[in-house]
Design an enzyme around this catalytic site. Sequence first.
Site, PDB file in Angstrom:
ATOM      1  NE  ARG A  51      -6.933  -6.671  -0.182  1.00 16.94           N
ATOM      2  CZ  ARG A  51      -6.245  -5.537  -0.102  1.00 16.94           C
ATOM      3  NH1 ARG A  51      -4.913  -5.567  -0.276  1.00 16.94           N
ATOM      4  NH2 ARG A  51      -6.843  -4.384   0.142  1.00 16.94           N
ATOM      5  CB  ILE A  77      -9.780  -3.018  -2.683  1.00 19.65           C
ATOM      6  CG1 ILE A  77     -10.094  -4.352  -1.983  1.00 19.65           C
ATOM      7  CG2 ILE A  77      -8.289  -2.778  -2.714  1.00 19.65           C
ATOM      8  CD1 ILE A  77      -9.462  -5.555  -2.694  1.00 19.65           C
ATOM      9  CB  SER A  78     -11.879  -2.082   2.629  1.00 21.48           C
ATOM     10  OG  SER A  78     -12.983  -1.272   2.306  1.00 21.48           O
ATOM     11  CD  GLN A  79      -6.248  -1.396   7.474  1.00 23.00           C
ATOM     12  OE1 GLN A  79      -7.038  -0.487   7.704  1.00 23.00           O
ATOM     13  NE2 GLN A  79      -5.249  -1.696   8.282  1.00 23.00           N
ATOM     14  N   PRO A  80      -7.345  -4.960   4.361  1.00 19.95           N
ATOM     15  CG  PRO A  80      -5.771  -6.388   3.377  1.00 19.95           C
ATOM     16  CD  PRO A  80      -6.064  -4.936   3.617  1.00 19.95           C
TER      17      PRO A  80
END
Length: 229
Positions: A51, A77-80
């Site tokens: 990431r 970038i979205s939360q994992p």
Amino acid sequence: MKAANSNRDQFAILRRTMVEQVALHADHVSGKTGRTAIASPVMEAIERVPRHAFVPVEMTLYAYLDSPLPIGCGKTISQPFIVALMTDLLELGAEDRVLEIGTGLGYQAALLAELAAEVFTVELIEELAQSGRRRLGEQGYGNVQFRVGDGSLGWPDHAPFDRIIATAAPDLIPPALLQQLKTGGRMVIPAGLEDDQRLLLVTKDEGGRFETEEILPVRFSQLMSADDD
């Protein structure tokens, strides 16, 4: 060389910790999602994909927090956990062709490329699209095709798609995306007004009928079209 190896080892440890956090989060919200765990292939892909390679350099130290991060141009970038959940909901097969709306810097596309045969990704903002393409290329993902354009229009030249995923939220699901979903396909997309978004799972049955399931409340950037100022 020792420093590079040390960094790789450190990032690997941080990724494992992130995977553990994602698993805990999935269990915590299982009452809402109906899924007690993220499928093993998805979790294994998350542990493989670096990431930190898909965030701006100033965000590298924060790359493995279970949190969204800014990537420039007013986007994130979205939360994992959300990335894992959305990927899991797709139920990807090794032969699937996937359309992604919103390339960003390429992290979601990398995960899709790990699990599916082909990924077609569309990004409206050229600066992000170019950076995402470069980052995916540096990581060796050769099964991703790129387009700069209006994601709400999909990519009709390559339709229909087995799976469709959007990483930005329209008010309503764009008709073009529904039309480009293959019979028996699945679409995962956030939708709704800015302060009232829901993550949706859309399926298309053999008769061409659509069924929509609300998964949980979310907060995404709005899906912009080419007509937006």
